[in-house]
Scaffold this motif. Structure first.
Motif, mmCIF file in Angstrom:
data_model
loop_
_atom_site.group_PDB
_atom_site.id
_atom_site.type_symbol
_atom_site.label_atom_id
_atom_site.label_comp_id
_atom_site.label_asym_id
_atom_site.label_seq_id
_atom_site.Cartn_x
_atom_site.Cartn_y
_atom_site.Cartn_z
ATOM 1 N N TYR A 59 0.894 -0.959 0.246
ATOM 2 C CA TYR A 59 0.200 0.183 0.104
ATOM 3 C C TYR A 59 1.095 1.295 0.034
ATOM 4 O O TYR A 59 2.130 1.484 0.524
ATOM 5 N N GLN A 60 0.215 2.060 -0.840
ATOM 6 C CA GLN A 60 1.406 3.982 -0.850
ATOM 7 C C GLN A 60 0.856 3.953 0.735
ATOM 8 O O GLN A 60 0.198 4.701 1.381
ATOM 9 N N LEU A 61 2.149 4.306 1.247
ATOM 10 C CA LEU A 61 2.315 5.161 2.871
ATOM 11 C C LEU A 61 3.371 6.308 2.544
ATOM 12 O O LEU A 61 4.524 5.710 2.777
ATOM 13 N N ASP A 62 2.731 7.513 3.228
ATOM 14 C CA ASP A 62 3.742 8.274 3.770
ATOM 15 C C ASP A 62 3.816 8.093 4.970
ATOM 16 O O ASP A 62 2.677 9.579 4.987
ATOM 17 N N VAL A 63 4.441 8.168 5.918
ATOM 18 C CA VAL A 63 4.650 8.001 6.730
ATOM 19 C C VAL A 63 4.287 10.264 7.236
ATOM 20 O O VAL A 63 4.015 10.590 8.270
ATOM 21 N N ALA A 64 5.151 11.165 6.913
ATOM 22 C CA ALA A 64 5.315 12.200 6.967
ATOM 23 C C ALA A 64 4.101 12.823 5.941
ATOM 24 O O ALA A 64 4.066 14.535 6.141
ATOM 25 N N ASP A 65 2.844 12.137 5.866
ATOM 26 C CA ASP A 65 2.154 13.201 5.353
ATOM 27 C C ASP A 65 0.938 12.295 6.391
ATOM 28 O O ASP A 65 0.481 11.315 5.740
ATOM 29 N N GLN A 66 -0.003 12.749 6.369
ATOM 30 C CA GLN A 66 -1.729 12.799 7.581
ATOM 31 C C GLN A 66 -2.130 11.946 6.810
ATOM 32 O O GLN A 66 -3.235 10.745 6.660
ATOM 33 N N HIS A 67 -2.534 12.584 5.056
ATOM 34 C CA HIS A 67 -4.000 12.036 4.785
ATOM 35 C C HIS A 67 -3.665 11.172 3.693
ATOM 36 O O HIS A 67 -3.890 10.801 4.381
ATOM 37 N N ASN A 89 8.886 1.364 11.521
ATOM 38 C CA ASN A 89 9.959 1.181 10.359
ATOM 39 C C ASN A 89 10.960 2.163 9.874
ATOM 40 O O ASN A 89 11.528 2.789 9.615
ATOM 41 N N ALA A 90 9.439 2.750 8.885
ATOM 42 C CA ALA A 90 10.498 3.981 8.753
ATOM 43 C C ALA A 90 11.118 5.263 9.062
ATOM 44 O O ALA A 90 11.079 5.853 10.141
ATOM 45 N N GLY A 91 12.071 5.593 8.405
ATOM 46 C CA GLY A 91 13.275 6.302 9.134
ATOM 47 C C GLY A 91 14.339 6.393 8.323
ATOM 48 O O GLY A 91 14.557 6.156 6.962
ATOM 49 N N ILE A 92 14.686 7.915 8.225
ATOM 50 C CA ILE A 92 15.496 8.846 7.443
ATOM 51 C C ILE A 92 16.950 9.485 7.751
ATOM 52 O O ILE A 92 17.063 9.228 9.387
ATOM 53 N N LEU A 93 17.767 9.421 7.119
ATOM 54 C CA LEU A 93 18.715 11.026 7.934
ATOM 55 C C LEU A 93 19.989 10.110 8.400
ATOM 56 O O LEU A 93 20.137 10.680 9.899
ATOM 57 N N GLU A 113 10.465 14.954 11.706
ATOM 58 C CA GLU A 113 9.536 14.990 10.529
ATOM 59 C C GLU A 113 8.425 13.534 10.011
ATOM 60 O O GLU A 113 7.462 12.953 11.166
ATOM 61 N N THR A 114 9.442 11.880 9.860
ATOM 62 C CA THR A 114 9.774 10.738 9.970
ATOM 63 C C THR A 114 10.382 10.278 11.002
ATOM 64 O O THR A 114 8.913 9.421 11.226
ATOM 65 N N ASN A 115 11.019 10.387 12.033
ATOM 66 C CA ASN A 115 11.468 9.465 12.403
ATOM 67 C C ASN A 115 10.987 9.689 14.097
ATOM 68 O O ASN A 115 10.861 8.436 14.544
ATOM 69 N N LEU A 116 10.159 10.512 14.070
ATOM 70 C CA LEU A 116 9.396 11.084 15.208
ATOM 71 C C LEU A 116 7.718 11.107 15.477
ATOM 72 O O LEU A 116 7.441 10.484 15.137
ATOM 73 N N PHE A 117 8.004 11.925 14.186
ATOM 74 C CA PHE A 117 6.174 12.212 14.221
ATOM 75 C C PHE A 117 5.531 11.468 13.125
ATOM 76 O O PHE A 117 4.194 11.248 13.179
ATOM 77 N N GLY A 118 6.505 10.626 12.035
ATOM 78 C CA GLY A 118 5.749 9.756 11.518
ATOM 79 C C GLY A 118 5.109 9.064 12.240
ATOM 80 O O GLY A 118 4.146 8.141 11.989
ATOM 81 N N SER A 159 19.794 11.121 15.629
ATOM 82 C CA SER A 159 20.210 10.283 16.797
ATOM 83 C C SER A 159 18.918 11.581 18.268
ATOM 84 O O SER A 159 18.557 10.746 18.762
ATOM 85 N N VAL A 160 18.496 12.595 17.733
ATOM 86 C CA VAL A 160 18.056 13.390 18.598
ATOM 87 C C VAL A 160 16.578 12.120 18.005
ATOM 88 O O VAL A 160 15.653 12.591 19.230
ATOM 89 N N SER A 161 16.180 12.452 17.123
ATOM 90 C CA SER A 161 15.066 11.794 16.221
ATOM 91 C C SER A 161 14.658 10.561 17.132
ATOM 92 O O SER A 161 13.380 10.193 17.527
#
Length: 234
Positions: A59-67, A89-93, A113-118, A159-161
């Motif tokens: 399925y399409q899923l972008d955890v940085a996008d609430q929609h 699992n989604a993580g970046i940077l 935006e991805t690692n925490l808020f996602g 590290s902070v995320s």
């Protein structure tokens, strides 16, 4: 209830650790939703797997996008009617080129935006479905890079995320105590993936600890930080 009836969502799952987690959960008989920002890549990843018991659904899923998250919730509710396991699992940077004293805060913001808020968005959105399960599990894929006990300089965004994700794990575990939902953070270790680079452990080993947390018995731990089933210092 048999694992064969369980439904799992794995975010950032079209490659690396996420894809291997999908594979291992499906081998256990689960119906696994493979979340991928690019649906075509997710579909190709699903086709690359062999699984003995369960089924894999890209399925399409972008955890940085609430929609995008809301749309997935609608589809999971309509097509499966339940959710038992959420693997964030989604993580970046992994920003090895940055230092805290000179960090580009836009980069830090992107990582958060991805690692925490996602992960936070996914938990809030899918919690009503997880509450309906008698075996709800939330697994936040973290890193020892987020451990305050061993943290030093460098990789500030990452590290902070991850430290923040660990804090979220503790908060959610405490607030969901008694609900039957177990919430844990897992460090997969240094794994040979696109992010981890060459030289790390096999992806199968890194994914195994995540699958362990996703399939804990009802009397299993919650609010913990683990690698290879062993506690990691916060």
């Amino acid at each position: 209830m048999a694992e064969e009836s369980f439904v799992a969502v794995v975010t950032g799952a079209n490659r690396g650790i996420g894809l291997e987690v999908v594979h291992q959960l499906a081998r256990r008989g689960m119906r696994v939703i493979l979340g991928s920002r690019d649906l075509a890549r997710g579909e190709a990843a699903a086709r690359s797997l062999t699984h003995d018991k369960g089924s894999i659904f890209p399925y399409q899923l972008d955890v940085a996008d609430q929609h995008s998250i809301d749309q997935l919730l609608k589809e999971v509710t309509a097509n499966f009617g339940r959710l038992d396991v959420l693997v964030n699992n989604a993580g970046i940077l992994y920003d090895t080129w940055e230092n805290g004293i000179t960090a580009d805060l836009a980069t830090v913001h992107t990582a958060l935006e991805t690692n925490l808020f996602g992960a936070w968005r996914m938990c809030q959105t899918f919690l009503p479905l997880l509450r309906q399960s008698n075996n709800g599990r939330i697994v936040n894929v973290s890193s020892e890079g987020g451990s305050l006990a061993s943290m030093g300089g460098g990789t500030p965004a990452y590290s902070v995320s991850k430290a923040s994700l660990n804090a979220l794990t503790r908060i959610l575990a405490a607030e969901l105590a008694g609900s039957g939902i177990l919430v844990n953070a897992i460090c997969p270790g240094w794994v040979a993936t696109d992010m981890g680079g060459a030289g790390g452990r096999p992806v199968q080993e890194g994914a195994a600890g995540i699958v362990w947390a996703a399939t804990l018995p009802n009397n299993g731990p919650t609010g913990g930080f683990f690698r290879d089933k062993q506690p990691v210092p916060w």
